[in-house]
Design a protein around this motif. Structure first.
Motif, mmCIF file in Angstrom:
data_model
loop_
_atom_site.group_PDB
_atom_site.id
_atom_site.type_symbol
_atom_site.label_atom_id
_atom_site.label_comp_id
_atom_site.label_asym_id
_atom_site.label_seq_id
_atom_site.Cartn_x
_atom_site.Cartn_y
_atom_site.Cartn_z
ATOM 1 N N TRP A 74 0.828 -1.212 0.000
ATOM 2 C CA TRP A 74 0.000 0.000 0.000
ATOM 3 C C TRP A 74 0.859 1.259 0.000
ATOM 4 N N SER B 51 0.846 3.737 -2.993
ATOM 5 C CA SER B 51 0.372 5.097 -2.689
ATOM 6 C C SER B 51 1.364 6.140 -3.183
ATOM 7 N N CYS C 155 1.184 6.256 -7.036
ATOM 8 C CA CYS C 155 -0.047 6.941 -7.484
ATOM 9 C C CYS C 155 0.066 8.443 -7.279
ATOM 10 N N GLN D 169 -7.384 9.118 0.842
ATOM 11 C CA GLN D 169 -6.980 8.798 -0.535
ATOM 12 C C GLN D 169 -8.184 8.771 -1.470
ATOM 13 N N ALA E 41 -5.492 5.164 -6.977
ATOM 14 C CA ALA E 41 -5.566 5.526 -5.562
ATOM 15 C C ALA E 41 -6.963 5.266 -5.007
ATOM 16 N N CYS F 82 -5.690 1.558 -3.750
ATOM 17 C CA CYS F 82 -5.036 2.003 -2.511
ATOM 18 C C CYS F 82 -6.018 2.117 -1.361
ATOM 19 N N SER G 142 -3.650 -2.273 6.062
ATOM 20 C CA SER G 142 -2.256 -1.831 6.101
ATOM 21 C C SER G 142 -1.645 -1.801 7.496
#
Length: 200
Positions: free
Chosen positions: A12, A16, A19, A125, A180, A184, A191
């Motif tokens: 992630w 992230s 992205c 996000q 994202a 994400c 996470s």
């Protein structure tokens, strides 16, 4: 170094960052729209432009200056829609960058990203991607401005490219935002490590 991220969290964090970088680079580059004017290639972003006409006093004619740069002022951006697009997309890129940098710090700092923090980061996000998506959707509304019409053969209009084409930076910005929002945001939910419970 202790990490506050799970294996999914490491993926992630990396995704992230990619992205956010893709969206930010696409937003900053003036290659959202390509066309030509006076035989010279011209490109536009939301707040930048490459190649512009100026009046040459010595020859008494219009000539193209082949340089890239920002508009002289915010009001100099050709349309209201592009001004709104600049603000909205810039905010979205800022949110994606904030989450990406926090996620990368979570790779090195223990107890920074809990499951709750990860879910909140995923929500941020999603909002960032939504803002960038809204900016990308607003951008074609400005294709009827005089500057764009000069470049696109005087046949462009809202959602009508005329003789122009969409550039790679527009696709980059949108692809970063979509990834994202869709990937994400989902990965962010898994996470963070479960927080240790202390007996006090």
């Amino acid at each position: 170094m202790a990490s506050s991220l799970t294996c999914t969290g490491m993926i992630w964090a990396l995704l992230s960052f990619l992205c956010a970088a893709t969206s930010c680079v696409g937003f900053f580059m003036p290659y959202w729209l390509w066309g030509s004017q006076l035989g010279t290639s011209v490109s536009f972003g939301t707040f930048r432009r490459c190649s512009y006409p100026v009046h040459d006093e010595s020859r008494q004619m219009m000539v193209m200056v082949e340089e890239c740069g920002r508009y002289a002022s915010f009001q100099g951006i050709p349309s209201v829609e592009w001004r709104i697009c600049t603000i909205v997309t810039g905010l979205g890129c800022g949110l994606l960058l904030l989450v990406a940098l926090t996620a990368l710090m979570g790779c090195c700092v223990s107890e920074l990203i809990s499951r709750t923090v990860g879910r909140v980061a995923g929500g941020i996000q999603f909002l960032g991607g939504l803002l960038i998506g809204a900016g990308c959707a607003l951008y074609p509304l400005g294709w009827d401005s005089e500057e764009v019409r000069q470049t696109c053969g005087y046949v462009s209009g809202q959602f009508d490219l005329g003789q122009c084409e969409i550039g790679w930076a527009y696709y980059c910005t949108g692809a970063g935002a979509a990834t994202a929002m869709l990937l994400c945001t989902w990965l962010a939910c898994f996470s963070g490590k479960k927080q240790k419970q202390y007996p006090y």
